[in-house]
Scaffold this motif. Structure first.
Motif, PDB file in Angstrom:
ATOM      1  N   UNK A 184       7.481   4.914  12.298  1.00 12.85           N
ATOM      2  CA  UNK A 184       7.600   4.391  13.644  1.00 12.85           C
ATOM      3  C   UNK A 184       7.551   2.871  13.722  1.00 12.85           C
ATOM      4  N   UNK A 234       1.445   3.391  -3.529  1.00 10.82           N
ATOM      5  CA  UNK A 234       0.925   4.765  -3.491  1.00 10.82           C
ATOM      6  C   UNK A 234       2.040   5.751  -3.773  1.00 10.82           C
ATOM      7  N   UNK A 286       3.914  -0.990  10.434  1.00  9.95           N
ATOM      8  CA  UNK A 286       5.074  -1.862  10.224  1.00  9.95           C
ATOM      9  C   UNK A 286       5.051  -2.423   8.812  1.00  9.95           C
ATOM     10  N   UNK A 288       4.307   7.458   2.984  1.00 12.26           N
ATOM     11  CA  UNK A 288       4.143   7.702   1.542  1.00 12.26           C
ATOM     12  C   UNK A 288       4.836   9.012   1.164  1.00 12.26           C
ATOM     13  N   UNK A 314       2.071  12.263  11.401  1.00 10.92           N
ATOM     14  CA  UNK A 314       3.238  11.501  11.825  1.00 10.92           C
ATOM     15  C   UNK A 314       2.823  10.111  12.321  1.00 10.92           C
ATOM     16  N   UNK A 315       3.658   9.126  12.046  1.00  7.70           N
ATOM     17  CA  UNK A 315       3.391   7.737  12.421  1.00  7.70           C
ATOM     18  C   UNK A 315       2.127   7.190  11.769  1.00  7.70           C
ATOM     19  N   UNK A 316       1.813   7.649  10.572  1.00  5.59           N
ATOM     20  CA  UNK A 316       0.716   7.068   9.807  1.00  5.59           C
ATOM     21  C   UNK A 316       1.282   6.633   8.446  1.00  5.59           C
ATOM     22  N   UNK A 317       0.526   5.792   7.717  1.00  4.54           N
ATOM     23  CA  UNK A 317       0.986   5.407   6.374  1.00  4.54           C
ATOM     24  C   UNK A 317       1.186   6.632   5.466  1.00  4.54           C
ATOM     25  N   UNK A 318       0.369   7.665   5.639  1.00  6.37           N
ATOM     26  CA  UNK A 318       0.534   8.857   4.797  1.00  6.37           C
ATOM     27  C   UNK A 318       1.922   9.452   4.945  1.00  6.37           C
ATOM     28  N   UNK A 327       0.835  -1.203   0.000  1.00  6.55           N
ATOM     29  CA  UNK A 327       0.000   0.000   0.000  1.00  6.55           C
ATOM     30  C   UNK A 327       0.870   1.254   0.000  1.00  6.55           C
ATOM     31  N   UNK A 374       0.091  -1.333  12.517  1.00  2.00           N
ATOM     32  CA  UNK A 374      -0.297   0.000  12.072  1.00  2.00           C
ATOM     33  C   UNK A 374       0.613   0.490  10.945  1.00  2.00           C
TER      34      UNK A 374
END
Ligand SMILES: Nc1ncnc2c1ncn2[C@@H]1O[C@H](COP(=O)(O)OP(=O)(O)O)[C@@H](O)[C@H]1O
Ligand SMILES: [Mg+2]
Lengths: 259, 234, 274
Positions: free
Chosen positions: B179, B35, B186, B104, B97-101, B31, B184
């Motif tokens: 992170x 992306x 990894x 990306x 921060x600490x999100x897939x976005x 993902x 979430x």
């Protein structure tokens, strides 16, 4: 190919005849003291010349005499270093009403059909209509069986025919050709000549460089003989071929080496 | 040698047992990287073409900078994006921060120069070939770029896949901005780093094998869909 | 004009695509806690997190970093709480107002690891300081984290307690995490200081062995600090407080004291309930 003659005339004419009454003609084209240079070195010029409304001009001359450079200069591919080039219309409009066939045909990485349709797509013709007209043109130049072949894999003669169809599909008022038959056999040469004569009959002004004397005699209505980057001699084809005025032209016509 | 064999065995075992954690990590890797490749291609491909077609004052400088950016250490990009996205940074309010976005975004910054640079080279060669024809046909700037992008699509696909390769194998930047949070953010590379730090070298190697298999699968799928490497090369 | 609009549209389409690709399903009670590598490596988190979820409904996301970075994340408001072990740095963090308060939860201990044949002979040392002196005297290879982490700081304080300024070819600071330090020591057959948990869970021991432990100077106190919501209004102070209550409670005590790796217990619960 023998049936070509009857159908060919219309395509080239479409562009110019539509609204002929209201539309300003592109020609004459006038060059005054025109020069082309590359990094300061004079390639051709100064050239003074006028191309009239109709006719089939053959540009001749020894290798390196400036034929290609002159054609490119008139078409706008070669930057003008000095002098003027004047169409009967403003430059941006003039640019849209001409076409050019290169000595080494440039093949896009597309199918034959899409290659021929491309100039129409550039001016916003709907894709389906562009494709239909391209298919029509492919048949006219004898590529009807190769519509879906990639253009780069065509043979030399087929590539030239494609280039010709691609140049004519937009109905140009003037067509420049740079030795389009240099690498072709007699049969392919004749086929291309037929297409050109039909285009001319349809009202397209043609300016073509060649050093095939027989071809020049068959096609020319007017001759420009270049020598050393200048127009050395010019005039109606009949007179030129019967009796060239300059010794260089005479020698060239006789197949002698002209330096 | 033993460890390597054990690693291969681990990889095989993980895959055939449908380990749900593994599939979750694979899905996140795909993902994020896909992306990033999508976004980076949408920026990098036209940029590369634009640089190939246009002559302007800062062109050489721009290309030099682009090539230099290709060598940018991902960790530096990670830090940079971290500082931007941190709650105390300028875009902190977005809470990315600490999100897939965030991952990306970091990967886009890392691979866009690569994609732009490779596509610039490919398009430059094609432009040299098409130049006279397109000028002769009076194509507008946009039409030229579109024709070059379309006709150069095979080379561009290569650029895109190179970008994907760099993205899916990247660890330094996404570790910082993602992170590596379990369940979430990894991904395969950060999981490999984690297992290595635990001394589970065989398991880490197994994940590495899975990563390579995944990259190969994606490449083949894309080549398959696009018909490249099958049709005659032109 | 028309073209620039279509460009804009393309860009908008693109952004929404990215958002669609990256949007995570919203979860209600999620908080983030920065923890140190040594805590994560102990495996205790795998026991605690499900229990926390079960009892409180909170999903705790662990951001695993070094102590220094954990405190930076807390100071920046990027996490809701930190769980670290570096007393001096924690006090500084509190003094700067980044945290609301400090709550001691548990401790574990550091151990000295080295080659099985123990060339420096530290196994029989009286104290940690004595053991380090022997390593320095023997010029035996010693791998140091060298990354300004809590473990590294602890190691430096032990060297200074031993009256040694570690330097020279035998002392190898590598600037990396615990796992990397253990892997390096394993490859060089060198001495290294590790937290007990990382050592027990470490899978690549080769010729290394635990040689010295038990000196109270090696104890390692873990403390929990909620990030100050006065500075960062977005932090989930409510969840941080509920987590704290759980961490100092009976269930946590039972799980922490009962946690064993290879039959050895790692942590001692020492939170005082108020
Ligand atoms: N870009 C260029 N740079 C330098 N010299 C050039 C360039 N283009 C053409 N020339 C030279 O200009 C002269 C005319 O060339 P050209 O027009 O191609 O001749 P022709 O087509 O009649 O054989 C030749 O001497 C050629 O070498
Ligand atoms: Mg020529």
């Amino acid at each position: 190919m023998s049936t070509l003659a009857g159908t060919l005339a219309t395509g080239a004419a479409q562009g110019c005849e539509a609204g002929a009454g209201t539309r300003q003609p592109l020609l004459p084209l006038v060059l005054e003291r025109a020069e082309a240079r590359a990094r300061g070195k004079l390639l051709i010029g100064p050239v003074d010349l006028t191309l009239g409304r109709s006719g089939f001009t053959i540009v001749m001359g020894p290798n390196g005499s400036g034929k290609t450079t002159l054609l490119r200069l008139m078409h706008g591919l070669q930057r003008l270093s000095a002098g003027t080039i004047r169409w009967n219309l403003p430059e941006p409009i003039a640019r849209k009403r001409q076409a050019y066939v290169f000595q080494a045909p440039i093949m896009m990485r597309r199918s034959v059909l899409d290659s021929i349709a491309y100039p129409l797509l550039l001016r916003g013709t709907p894709r389906s209509e562009a494709r239909a007209r391209a298919a029509d043109w492919a048949v006219r130049v004898g590529l009807g069986a190769a519509l879906h072949r990639p253009a780069p894999v065509l043979s030399g003669g087929e590539k030239q025919k494609l280039a010709l169809a691609r140049a004519l599909i937009g109905g140009p008022e003037i067509l420049f050709l740079d030795e389009p038959c240099a690498n072709l056999d007699g049969r392919a040469t004749r086929e291309i000549e037929t297409i050109l004569l039909d285009a001319r009959a349809g009202g397209t002004r043609i300016v073509m460089a060649t050093h095939d004397m027989g071809q020049a005699r068959r096609l020319a209505s007017e001759v420009l003989f270049l020598y050393g980057g200048r127009v050395h001699e010019s005039g109606a084809a009949k007179g030129f071929f019967a009796a060239p005025e300059t010794p260089e032209a005479r020698a060239f016509m006789n197949g002698e080496i002209v330096e | 040698m033993d460890s390597i064999l054990q690693g291969l065995g681990q990889a095989f075992w993980l895959i055939i047992t449908f380990d749900p954690d593994l599939y979750e990590i694979i899905a996140m890797s795909l993902r994020v990287s896909l992306s990033a490749v999508l976004v980076a291609s949408a920026i990098g491909l036209p940029l590369g073409a634009w640089l190939a077609v246009n002559r302007f004052r800062w062109r050489r400088t721009t290309i030099a900078v682009l090539n230099a950016l290709m060598g940018l250490p991902p960790v530096v990009v990670g830090l940079f994006v971290y500082l931007l996205l941190s709650r105390s940074g300028p875009f902190g309010v977005l809470g990315l921060l600490f999100t897939p976005s965030a991952m990306i975004i970091a990967q886009v910054i890392i691979i866009t120069p690569l994609i732009a640079s490779i596509s610039h080279q490919a398009i430059r060669d094609l432009w040299a070939e098409y130049h006279d024809l397109l000028i002769s046909m009076n194509a507008t700037r946009g039409q030229r770029i579109r024709a070059l992008l379309w006709d150069g699509r095979r080379a561009l696909l290569t650029a895109t896949l190179a970008g994907f390769g760099r993205a899916i194998g990247e660890v330094g930047a996404i570790m910082i901005v993602g992170g590596s949070i379990e369940h979430s953010t990894r991904v395969l590379t950060t999981a490999i780093a984690l297992e290595t730090s635990k001394g589970n070298l065989e398991f880490a190697l197994g994940l590495g094998v899975v990563l390579i298999a995944l990259a190969v699968a994606v490449n083949m799928t894309i080549h398959g869909l696009s018909g490249t490497e099958r049709a005659p090369a032109w | 004009m028309k073209r620039s609009y279509s460009l804009l549209r393309a860009f908008a389409a693109f952004l929404s695509l990215v958002l669609a690709l990256s949007a995570a399903p919203a979860r209600a009670e999620v908080m983030r806690m920065a923890v140190t590598t040594s805590f994560e490596n102990s495996g205790l988190a795998d026991v605690l997190l499900p229990a926390i979820r079960e009892d409180t409904g909170i999903e705790v996301q662990l951001v695993v970093v070094g102590t220094g970075q954990a405190l930076r994340l807390g100071a920046a408001g990027d996490v809701d709480a930190v769980l670290v072990h570096a007393r001096a740095a924690e006090e500084e963090f509190l003094a700067a107002g980044h945290g609301t308060h400090r709550r001691e939860i548990m401790y574990n201990d550091f151990v000295l690891i080295g080659p099985q044949d123990d060339p420096a002979g530290i196994a029989g040392a009286e104290s940690a300081a004595e053991a380090l002196k022997r390593i320095a005297a023997a010029q035996a290879l010693f791998v140091s984290r060298g990354d300004d982490s809590g473990t590294h700081k602890k190691e430096l304080s032990l060297w200074s307690a031993a009256g040694i300024d570690p330097a020279g070819g035998w002392y190898r600071p590598i600037g990396a995490g615990m796992g990397a330090a253990l892997n390096t020591a394993s490859a060089m057959n060198a001495y290294v200081m590790s937290d007990r948990a990382s050592w027990l869970n470490f899978g690549n021991k080769s010729d290394l062995a635990l040689l010295f432990a038990g000196d109270p100077a090696l104890f390692n106190q873990y403390a929990y600090i909620p990030v100050n919501p006065a500075l960062h209004p977005h932090v989930r102070a409510d969840l941080a407080l509920r987590l704290e209550e759980w961490l100092v409670g009976a269930r946590a005590k039972e799980l922490i004291n009962g946690y064993r790796v290879n039959g050895e217990s790692l942590f001692v619960f020492n939170a005082v309930s108020k």
